[in-house]
Design a protein around this motif. Sequence first.
Motif, PDB file in Angstrom:
ATOM      1  N   THR A  64       2.811  49.020  31.003  1.00 28.98           N
ATOM      2  CA  THR A  64       4.449  48.672  30.789  1.00 28.98           C
ATOM      3  C   THR A  64       4.378  49.299  29.233  1.00 28.98           C
ATOM      4  O   THR A  64       5.589  49.261  28.814  1.00 28.98           O
ATOM      5  CB  THR A  64       4.758  47.305  30.502  1.00 28.98           C
ATOM      6  N   ARG A  65       3.462  49.950  28.754  1.00 23.16           N
ATOM      7  CA  ARG A  65       3.588  50.438  27.131  1.00 23.16           C
ATOM      8  C   ARG A  65       3.458  51.867  27.349  1.00 23.16           C
ATOM      9  O   ARG A  65       2.137  52.510  27.632  1.00 23.16           O
ATOM     10  CB  ARG A  65       2.365  49.706  26.281  1.00 23.16           C
ATOM     11  N   PRO A  66       4.393  52.589  27.047  1.00 17.55           N
ATOM     12  CA  PRO A  66       4.203  53.884  27.086  1.00 17.55           C
ATOM     13  C   PRO A  66       3.531  54.498  26.191  1.00 17.55           C
ATOM     14  O   PRO A  66       2.946  55.829  26.298  1.00 17.55           O
ATOM     15  CB  PRO A  66       5.873  54.612  26.946  1.00 17.55           C
ATOM     16  N   GLU A  67       3.118  53.865  24.995  1.00 12.70           N
ATOM     17  CA  GLU A  67       2.125  54.453  23.879  1.00 12.70           C
ATOM     18  C   GLU A  67       0.677  54.462  24.405  1.00 12.70           C
ATOM     19  O   GLU A  67      -0.112  55.197  23.810  1.00 12.70           O
ATOM     20  CB  GLU A  67       2.375  53.722  22.707  1.00 12.70           C
ATOM     21  N   VAL A  68       0.435  53.886  25.693  1.00 12.62           N
ATOM     22  CA  VAL A  68      -0.959  53.921  26.141  1.00 12.62           C
ATOM     23  C   VAL A  68      -1.170  55.247  27.130  1.00 12.62           C
ATOM     24  O   VAL A  68      -0.678  55.354  28.006  1.00 12.62           O
ATOM     25  CB  VAL A  68      -1.103  52.582  27.012  1.00 12.62           C
ATOM     26  N   THR A  69      -1.860  56.172  26.469  1.00 10.92           N
ATOM     27  CA  THR A  69      -2.155  57.550  26.922  1.00 10.92           C
ATOM     28  C   THR A  69      -3.775  57.532  27.623  1.00 10.92           C
ATOM     29  O   THR A  69      -4.109  58.622  28.062  1.00 10.92           O
ATOM     30  CB  THR A  69      -1.664  58.464  26.154  1.00 10.92           C
ATOM     31  N   ALA A  70      -4.603  56.761  26.752  1.00  8.58           N
ATOM     32  CA  ALA A  70      -5.808  56.749  26.980  1.00  8.58           C
ATOM     33  C   ALA A  70      -6.788  55.460  26.830  1.00  8.58           C
ATOM     34  O   ALA A  70      -6.396  54.784  26.049  1.00  8.58           O
ATOM     35  CB  ALA A  70      -6.617  57.640  26.053  1.00  8.58           C
ATOM     36  N   VAL A  71      -7.535  55.046  27.961  1.00  9.93           N
ATOM     37  CA  VAL A  71      -8.025  53.826  27.814  1.00  9.93           C
ATOM     38  C   VAL A  71      -9.579  53.711  28.131  1.00  9.93           C
ATOM     39  O   VAL A  71      -9.951  54.832  29.009  1.00  9.93           O
ATOM     40  CB  VAL A  71      -7.549  52.817  29.091  1.00  9.93           C
ATOM     41  N   PHE A  72     -10.325  53.382  27.129  1.00 12.62           N
ATOM     42  CA  PHE A  72     -11.993  53.279  27.444  1.00 12.62           C
ATOM     43  C   PHE A  72     -12.437  51.992  27.849  1.00 12.62           C
ATOM     44  O   PHE A  72     -12.135  50.933  27.219  1.00 12.62           O
ATOM     45  CB  PHE A  72     -12.591  53.668  26.085  1.00 12.62           C
ATOM     46  N   ALA A  73     -12.725  51.914  29.142  1.00 15.59           N
ATOM     47  CA  ALA A  73     -13.044  50.434  29.627  1.00 15.59           C
ATOM     48  C   ALA A  73     -14.475  50.278  29.703  1.00 15.59           C
ATOM     49  O   ALA A  73     -15.143  51.130  29.944  1.00 15.59           O
ATOM     50  CB  ALA A  73     -12.686  50.497  31.171  1.00 15.59           C
ATOM     51  N   ALA A  74     -14.844  49.128  29.084  1.00 11.81           N
ATOM     52  CA  ALA A  74     -16.203  48.529  29.093  1.00 11.81           C
ATOM     53  C   ALA A  74     -17.235  48.723  30.118  1.00 11.81           C
ATOM     54  O   ALA A  74     -18.606  48.538  30.173  1.00 11.81           O
ATOM     55  CB  ALA A  74     -16.550  47.411  28.438  1.00 11.81           C
ATOM     56  N   ASN A  75     -16.623  48.825  31.441  1.00 12.22           N
ATOM     57  CA  ASN A  75     -17.464  49.038  32.381  1.00 12.22           C
ATOM     58  C   ASN A  75     -16.689  49.851  33.752  1.00 12.22           C
ATOM     59  O   ASN A  75     -15.513  49.681  33.467  1.00 12.22           O
ATOM     60  CB  ASN A  75     -18.226  48.082  33.071  1.00 12.22           C
TER      61      ASN A  75
ATOM     62  N   ARG B 171      -1.575  53.040  38.822  1.00 10.41           N
ATOM     63  CA  ARG B 171      -0.886  53.626  40.059  1.00 10.41           C
ATOM     64  C   ARG B 171      -0.022  52.886  40.588  1.00 10.41           C
ATOM     65  O   ARG B 171       1.118  53.389  40.935  1.00 10.41           O
ATOM     66  CB  ARG B 171      -2.057  53.911  40.984  1.00 10.41           C
ATOM     67  N   GLU B 172      -0.039  51.554  40.839  1.00 10.74           N
ATOM     68  CA  GLU B 172       0.968  50.488  41.115  1.00 10.74           C
ATOM     69  C   GLU B 172       2.369  50.795  40.194  1.00 10.74           C
ATOM     70  O   GLU B 172       3.461  50.420  40.797  1.00 10.74           O
ATOM     71  CB  GLU B 172       0.590  49.385  41.413  1.00 10.74           C
ATOM     72  N   ALA B 173       2.199  50.745  38.887  1.00 10.83           N
ATOM     73  CA  ALA B 173       3.218  50.934  38.032  1.00 10.83           C
ATOM     74  C   ALA B 173       3.871  52.237  37.773  1.00 10.83           C
ATOM     75  O   ALA B 173       4.683  52.450  37.237  1.00 10.83           O
ATOM     76  CB  ALA B 173       2.840  50.480  36.596  1.00 10.83           C
ATOM     77  N   GLY B 174       3.241  53.413  38.754  1.00 12.91           N
ATOM     78  CA  GLY B 174       3.729  54.736  38.537  1.00 12.91           C
ATOM     79  C   GLY B 174       3.118  55.505  37.423  1.00 12.91           C
ATOM     80  O   GLY B 174       3.741  56.410  37.280  1.00 12.91           O
ATOM     81  N   ARG B 175       2.203  55.227  36.796  1.00 12.87           N
ATOM     82  CA  ARG B 175       1.590  55.500  35.896  1.00 12.87           C
ATOM     83  C   ARG B 175       0.289  56.528  36.493  1.00 12.87           C
ATOM     84  O   ARG B 175      -0.690  55.900  36.921  1.00 12.87           O
ATOM     85  CB  ARG B 175       1.011  54.881  34.618  1.00 12.87           C
ATOM     86  N   ARG B 176       0.329  57.832  36.222  1.00  9.95           N
ATOM     87  CA  ARG B 176      -0.829  58.641  36.954  1.00  9.95           C
ATOM     88  C   ARG B 176      -1.951  58.826  36.238  1.00  9.95           C
ATOM     89  O   ARG B 176      -1.857  58.913  34.927  1.00  9.95           O
ATOM     90  CB  ARG B 176      -0.074  60.185  37.283  1.00  9.95           C
ATOM     91  N   VAL B 177      -3.153  58.837  36.729  1.00  7.21           N
ATOM     92  CA  VAL B 177      -4.293  59.041  36.098  1.00  7.21           C
ATOM     93  C   VAL B 177      -4.982  60.519  36.405  1.00  7.21           C
ATOM     94  O   VAL B 177      -5.039  60.539  37.722  1.00  7.21           O
ATOM     95  CB  VAL B 177      -5.440  58.059  36.359  1.00  7.21           C
ATOM     96  N   PRO B 178      -5.104  61.331  35.853  1.00  6.14           N
ATOM     97  CA  PRO B 178      -4.996  61.570  34.087  1.00  6.14           C
ATOM     98  C   PRO B 178      -3.794  61.861  33.746  1.00  6.14           C
ATOM     99  O   PRO B 178      -3.666  61.964  32.570  1.00  6.14           O
ATOM    100  CB  PRO B 178      -6.194  62.130  33.909  1.00  6.14           C
ATOM    101  N   GLU B 179      -2.742  62.322  34.559  1.00 11.76           N
ATOM    102  CA  GLU B 179      -1.652  63.169  33.699  1.00 11.76           C
ATOM    103  C   GLU B 179      -0.898  62.173  33.028  1.00 11.76           C
ATOM    104  O   GLU B 179      -0.342  62.692  31.660  1.00 11.76           O
ATOM    105  CB  GLU B 179      -0.595  63.116  35.094  1.00 11.76           C
ATOM    106  N   ASP B 180      -0.624  60.777  33.196  1.00 13.64           N
ATOM    107  CA  ASP B 180       0.076  60.050  32.208  1.00 13.64           C
ATOM    108  C   ASP B 180      -1.016  58.965  31.276  1.00 13.64           C
ATOM    109  O   ASP B 180      -0.630  58.864  30.213  1.00 13.64           O
ATOM    110  CB  ASP B 180       0.822  58.802  33.069  1.00 13.64           C
ATOM    111  N   VAL B 181      -2.238  58.535  32.035  1.00 10.33           N
ATOM    112  CA  VAL B 181      -3.214  57.831  31.162  1.00 10.33           C
ATOM    113  C   VAL B 181      -4.341  58.261  31.619  1.00 10.33           C
ATOM    114  O   VAL B 181      -4.804  58.511  32.713  1.00 10.33           O
ATOM    115  CB  VAL B 181      -2.937  56.471  31.668  1.00 10.33           C
ATOM    116  N   SER B 182      -5.171  58.750  30.786  1.00 14.01           N
ATOM    117  CA  SER B 182      -6.815  58.885  31.051  1.00 14.01           C
ATOM    118  C   SER B 182      -7.522  57.690  30.838  1.00 14.01           C
ATOM    119  O   SER B 182      -7.102  56.760  29.952  1.00 14.01           O
ATOM    120  CB  SER B 182      -7.218  59.950  29.800  1.00 14.01           C
TER     121      SER B 182
END
Length: 353
Positions: free
Chosen positions: A246-257, A269-280
Motif C-alpha cells: 500500500t506504500r508507493p514509496e516502496v520500490t525495493a525490498v531485501f527479504a532475510a530469507n 501481485r495481489e495488490a497490483g504491484r508488479r515484480v520487478p517493474e514496480d517493486v524489486s
Amino acid sequence: MEPSATPGATTRTKQRPPSQADVAALAGVSSQTVSRVANHRSNVEPETRDRVLSAMRMLGYQRNSAARALTLGRFHVLGVVAFDIAAQGNARTLAAISHAAQASGYSVNVVCAEEQTEDAVQQAVRQLTDQAVDGLVVIEAQILDRRGFNVTSGVPVVVADGDPERRFHSVDTDQAAGATAATRHLLDLGHRTVWHLGGPQDSYAARRRAAAWHTELKNAGAPVPPLELGDWTAASGYRIGKALATRPEVTAVFAANDHMALGLMLALREAGRRVPEDVSVVGFDDVPESAYFAPPLSTVRQDFEEVGRQCVELLLDQVDSPPGERPAARLISVTPELVVRSSSAPPSARLRA
C-alpha cells in the motif's frame, strides 16, 4: 603320554598386526596424518596421502574401529545440538554436517534443544556425551550471546553460525557480506532506498543481516526505512507484504530469507504491484525452488555444504590432537554469493520521477 613334536616343525608365533605408528614411521609422517588419511579427511596434501596409502598397502594395515574405540576412547560418532531444526538454514547445515561426517567415517547423533536456555543446552550436551561422542557441533545457539555462558562437554566443540565472543572453534557464513551485497545490488540499480523484511530477532543470522542492511544504507547516504520483522515463513512475508504494497514509496525490498520473499511477492501481485517493474525483491538462502518463483528470485546463496564440511574438519582436527595440544579457537568464515535473477531491476522512469 604326550605326542612328540614332529621333527623339523617350527613353532608358530602370532605376529602383532601393523599399527598406525608403524605406518607413520614407514611413510615419514605423524600418526595424526595417518589418522586423517585413514578417516578420509581432505586436509592432507595429495603427495603425502599417496605416501601414507602406499605404506598401508606395504604393511597390510587395516583400521580396526572397535580396537581404536577401546584403546583411544574414540567412538567415530559426532554429536549435534540443534534448535529450530525446521528452519531452512539449520536443516541444510545439519544435512551437510551429516554428509561430511559420513565421508570421514563418522556417524552423527542429533539432539534438538527445545529452548535457548542454559539448562536446555547443558541437558542436550549431557544426553549426547552419555551416548559416547567424540565431539560436538552446536548450530546457531543464541544462548552463546550471553556473556559468561559456556558449554561444559568434556569433548571438543565447534559452533556453526554463533558464538560472537569466539570462545569456541566456529564456522560462520558471512551474513554481513551477503546482506551488504543484496542491499548494494538494489541501490546500484537506482532505487532510492531499500526496505528490509527481517527475520526473528532471536536469530543470530537475522540480526546480523539486518545490521548490515542498516549500515549499508547509512554508508550510502540513503534513507533508512523502519525494519519489518517476520518469522522466516512465507505467511509472515505475505502478511507484511500486504502492508508494504500500500506504500508507493516502496520500490525495493531485501527479504532475510527466500520463503518470506515468496509470501511478499504474492502480496505485491495481489495488490497490483508488479515484480520487478514496480517493486524489486531480493531474498537470502537460494533455496532450490527460488529459481522457479514467479519471477525467478534474485537471492544470496549460502554454501551450506562448505559450512558442514568445515565444521567436521575443525572438529576432527581437535579430536585427532592430544588434549594438551589442541589448536586455539579458530573462526572460518564462508562467503555467500549474490545470485541475480529476474526479480530485481532498475525502478521504472515513473517511479524515479
